[in-house]
Design a protein around this motif. Structure first.
Motif: not given
Lengths: 303, 285
Positions: B21-23, B25-26, B29, B32, B100-104, B272-273
């Motif tokens: 499920a986590s992979f 969801a990743e 995202e 996008r 800003f930073t996240d995994i995406f 973000r959008e």
């Protein structure tokens, strides 16, 4: 083996043990400080896996290197002041404590990360844990009570702990360290550790230690306390990542619970079974345990 | 023991399901976002330098989309700005900070220090491209919109004007305020030098009593202070502007120029959008 040899081996083993504990403490402290500064996966691996490797592998490899057990295991058992069977139980109990700690921490993290996702608010990004009493109480429960309860269960459930001061010390060291891991102040770690050990030795029960360590954890309810958001929170810098890391944290928690259950099984088997196919059976379950361990490693690496 | 075995198996299954499920969801995202790699935001910016002792410092907004193992900004070894004449201006220094930073994706501000001696006095140099060089020496150019660097020679007028404060930044590019104090003899304000492609502006002077005057020809006496206000119009929809204007004035029949000490940023893209949408627009170019 003469009593003098055993005594010397025990002294040597104790020195080795405490050196190991100091190294682990250093790892933990380094990890806590690096995490505070947004560190990478390597430090998390060091922090979580190094203790597991040090504590678990001697037991896991024991049946694999069966031929050499007569040479090495008596020394290992002497380190913990118990005989062969009891030594395995002690180490399995320690594993249960560590796996229990991992399970509790990551389940808590998973719940909060998913809460962040579904409430569409980064409640932890601005240090809001100190402002939400229920969050802190949940953290206190997960970090304090659950791992300690697991340890207490095995402490009471295994006769080998009775009267074994080295085993008590080992447990007493492991638990406060894990409980106080997130308190980024070595002074508080030492205070809580000493208080917990003293309470444990005096009462011969883990419960007072649990109360002491959990109380310190619950002190975080007050604003301005030294609360460090744990692993996943540091990574979940957006709502979208909260979902990903929440699910992964729950996966780690589930894997850790599975590992705890297997440790429990191994311990039960060790007590119940005699000779025969015991070692083959042990090998199988140790292999399963290693598989769980690898899953944890993989997930942590993926993080 | 059987119950424990079942429990262990259940938790193993739960672990696998949660990981899956986590992979998933990743992956959702990540889909996008456009193709992974470095995206520089297009700016319409202006920097003036009236002092020869200061090297130009140019700010760029950069997005690092973490997808498909694409090179990130940090994988490149050199960065340079290329002017419209095709001359590459290598950076003397670079600083990069995460907004800003996240995994995406990450949003970064890249500050590039150029060499003031590369710019002739009283000339404007225009940049539309930033050039990154990877570890193998392979160069890649990125469009950055339009950046003007104007070098001015004001050696004869040292510390004549002091700037008591100015707009350091805003979300919308509507106005710019500047407080000026004349430290020496009377002078006559002439204009604000600000070369932006799609933006026009009207300059006004507010004296200490709050009276409004046109900037051009305003007599600023010795020791007096005024507030200069620029009202912007035109294409203010570009989400990234950095400006460091220059005040031009006359004294004793000579024309002088004094740059404001720091740059102001007008950044309207935060959501973000909006960022995802902007990245797709940039990817389509």
């Amino acid at each position: 083996m003469s009593s003098l040899t055993v005594k010397n081996e025990r002294q040597e083993g104790l020195r080795f043990l405490f050196c190991g504990i100091m190294i682990l403490l250093a790892f933990w402290q380094a990890a806590a400080k690096r995490l505070w500064a947004q560190s990478g996966t390597a430090v998390i691996l060091l922090a979580v896996l190094a203790p597991l490797v040090c504590l678990y592998l001697p037991v896991a490899l024991y049946p694999v290197f069966n031929a050499k057990k007569q040479k090495y295991f008596p020394r290992l058992a002497a380190v913990y002041g118990v005989n062969k069977t009891e030594g395995k139980s002690v180490l399995l109990a320690v594993c249960i404590g560590v796996f229990g700690w991992i399970a509790a921490v990551y389940l808590y993290e998973g719940i909060i990360c998913l809460y962040q996702y579904f409430s569409n608010s980064l409640i932890l990004s601005v240090g809001a844990t100190t402002e939400k009493w229920w969050l802190t109480a949940l953290m206190g429960l997960c970090y304090g009570a659950l791992p300690a309860a697991a340890t207490e269960l095995f402490y009471r459930g295994n006769a080998c702990f009775k009267g074994q001061s080295t085993a008590e010390l080992l447990l007493a060291f492991i638990m406060p360290i894990t409980l106080c891991f997130e308190l980024n102040a070595i002074g508080i770690n030492v205070i809580v550790g000493v208080l917990s050990v003293a309470a444990l030795i005096k009462t011969r029960s883990v419960i007072p230690s649990v109360v002491i360590a959990s109380s310190f954890r619950l002190l975080n309810i007050f604003p301005g306390s030294m609360l460090i958001p744990p692993f996943s929170f540091r990574l979940a810098t957006s709502i979208e990542t909260s979902l990903v890391f929440g699910l992964r944290a729950l996966a780690i928690g589930a894997a850790a619970i599975g590992a705890t259950v297997i440790c429990f099984m191994l311990m039960k088997k060790g007590e119940a079974e005699g000779a025969g196919n015991k070692e083959r059976s042990d090998f199988f379950w140790h292999a399963v345990l290693i598989a769980f361990y690898l899953v944890l490693w993989a997930v942590l690496t993926a993080l | 023991m059987k119950r424990l075995t079942k429990t262990a198996i259940i938790f193993a299954v739960v672990t696998v399901l949660l990981l899956g499920a986590s992979f998933a969801a990743e992956a959702v995202e990540r889909s996008r976002f456009p193709e992974g790699g470095v995206y520089f935001a297009r700016t319409d910016s202006y920097y003036s330098y009236s002092s020869r002792s200061l090297n130009p410092v140019i700010s760029l907004i950069c997005f690092d989309v973490k997808k498909g193992g694409a090179l990130s900004l940090f994988d490149y070894h050199e960065i340079a700005l290329v002017d419209t004449a095709g001359v590459s201006h290598k950076s003397k220094d670079v600083s990069i900070s995460h907004v800003f930073t996240d995994i995406f994706f990450s949003r970064l501000v890249v500050r590039i220090v150029l060499d003031r001696t590369d710019f002739e006095d009283n000339t404007a140099t225009y940049f539309q491209t930033v050039r990154l060089t990877d570890a193998h020496g392979k160069e890649r150019d990125f469009s950055i919109g339009r950046i003007c660097i104007e070098a001015l020679n004001a050696e004869e007028e040292v510390a004549s004007l002091s700037f008591g404060g100015y707009t350091t930044g805003a979300n919308e590019m509507k106005s710019y305020n500047l407080r000026v104090t004349n430290q020496k003899e009377d002078l006559r304000l002439s204009r604000i030098s600000l070369d932006l492609k799609g933006i026009t502006y009207q300059a006004s002077v507010y004296d200490e009593e709050g009276n409004v005057f046109p900037l051009d020809g305003y007599l600023l006496g010795k020791g007096t202070s005024v507030n200069i206000v620029l009202s912007f119009a035109g294409n203010t929809e570009v989400p990234f502007h950095f400006i460091k204007p220059c005040l031009v004035y006359e004294r004793g029949g000579k024309v002088y120029a004094a740059s404001v000490t720091g740059a102001s940023d007008y950044i309207s893209l935060f959501d973000r959008e909006e960022t995802v949408k902007y990245l797709w627009e940039r990817a389509d170019v």
